[in-house]
Design a protein around this motif. Structure first.
Motif, short mmCIF file in Angstrom:
data_model
loop_
_atom_site.label_atom_id
_atom_site.label_comp_id
_atom_site.label_asym_id
_atom_site.label_seq_id
_atom_site.Cartn_x
_atom_site.Cartn_y
_atom_site.Cartn_z
N UNK A 26 53.13 48.08 56.30
CA UNK A 26 52.47 47.71 57.55
C UNK A 26 53.52 47.47 58.63
N UNK A 27 54.58 46.73 58.30
CA UNK A 27 55.65 46.44 59.26
C UNK A 27 56.36 47.72 59.68
N UNK A 28 56.65 48.59 58.73
CA UNK A 28 57.32 49.85 59.04
C UNK A 28 56.45 50.70 59.96
N UNK A 29 55.17 50.75 59.70
CA UNK A 29 54.25 51.52 60.54
C UNK A 29 54.25 50.99 61.97
N UNK A 30 54.24 49.67 62.11
CA UNK A 30 54.28 49.05 63.44
C UNK A 30 55.58 49.42 64.16
N UNK A 58 66.34 56.27 66.74
CA UNK A 58 66.17 56.99 65.47
C UNK A 58 65.01 57.97 65.50
N UNK A 59 63.97 57.63 66.23
CA UNK A 59 62.77 58.47 66.30
C UNK A 59 62.47 58.77 67.75
N UNK A 60 62.28 60.04 68.04
CA UNK A 60 61.93 60.46 69.40
C UNK A 60 60.43 60.25 69.61
N UNK A 61 60.04 59.89 70.84
CA UNK A 61 58.60 59.74 71.11
C UNK A 61 57.85 61.03 70.74
N UNK A 62 56.75 60.84 70.01
CA UNK A 62 55.94 61.97 69.59
C UNK A 62 56.38 62.63 68.30
N UNK A 63 57.51 62.21 67.76
CA UNK A 63 58.02 62.81 66.53
C UNK A 63 57.12 62.43 65.35
N UNK A 64 56.87 63.42 64.50
CA UNK A 64 55.98 63.22 63.34
C UNK A 64 56.79 62.69 62.15
N UNK A 65 56.31 61.56 61.60
CA UNK A 65 57.07 60.77 60.64
C UNK A 65 56.33 60.66 59.30
N UNK A 97 55.45 53.11 65.32
CA UNK A 97 54.58 53.25 66.50
C UNK A 97 55.25 52.65 67.74
N UNK A 98 55.97 51.52 67.57
CA UNK A 98 56.63 50.87 68.71
C UNK A 98 57.71 51.73 69.34
N UNK A 99 58.33 52.62 68.56
CA UNK A 99 59.36 53.51 69.13
C UNK A 99 58.79 54.88 69.47
#
Length: 181
Positions: free
Chosen positions: A140-144, A119-126, A147-149
């Motif tokens: 907090x969980x969503x942020x983690x 869903x999210x490419x590395x480095x993509x701004x969210x 960052x994990x992806x």
């Protein structure tokens, strides 16, 4: 006809948010966004407020992530207006394909959020969007997860914040709420 100001739009939206004492249990005052969403003018004003805020505060955003489930009401709308993509973070077992998971604590137990790895490419701004910031657990969980992806969180944006619950203190980075209770 004169243009209505952002503060007038915000006051109108706020006036339409439902307030339900003792729901879901005694001592809780439930703030219900659906009261505002059933009013066409409040919907338009809320869209304007959210989109204008991101245009000003996070113009570099490349994808808008909505949290299960009320965040979904806003992320597609915002993404469409900004011309960027959107993605969901959902409860466990609701997404197909390869997912990344994180368990988080609630006042009454725990839950699990998931996002599709692609869903999210590395480095993509969210930008993360949701209706409510209370204790902060879901953000907090969503942020983690993001960052994990490999995503870079530029801001978390909520319609309402329950200030007394101090959820903001648990969050890193820029957090903005339209309405504070």
């Amino acid at each position: 006809m004169s243009e209505i100001s952002a503060s007038e739009k915000l006051e109108y939206v706020k006036s339409k948010i439902g307030k339900y004492p003792d729901f879901p249990k005694a001592g809780i005052v439930f703030r219900d966004i659906f009261g505002a969403l059933t009013d066409a003018k409040a919907c338009a004003y809320l869209r304007d407020l959210l989109v204008d805020h991101i245009r000003e505060s996070a113009p570099e955003a490349e994808i808008i992530v909505g949290l299960d489930s009320r965040g979904f009401l806003f992320n597609l709308l915002i993404a469409t207006e900004l011309g960027v993509g959107c993605a969901p973070i959902r409860k466990k077992g609701k997404l197909a394909g390869e997912v990344v998971s994180v368990e988080y604590k609630l006042e009454y137990g725990s839950d699990t959020f998931e996002i599709q790895r692609s869903a999210i490419k590395p480095g993509q701004k969210v930008v993360i969007v949701d209706d409510l910031l209370a204790t902060g657990g879901s953000l907090v969980a969503a942020s983690e997860l993001i960052r994990n992806v490999g995503g870079i969180i530029v801001e978390s944006l909520v319609v309402m914040e329950l200030v007394d619950l101090e959820g903001r203190k648990r969050l890193d980075g820029k957090v903005h709420s339209l309405i504070k209770y």
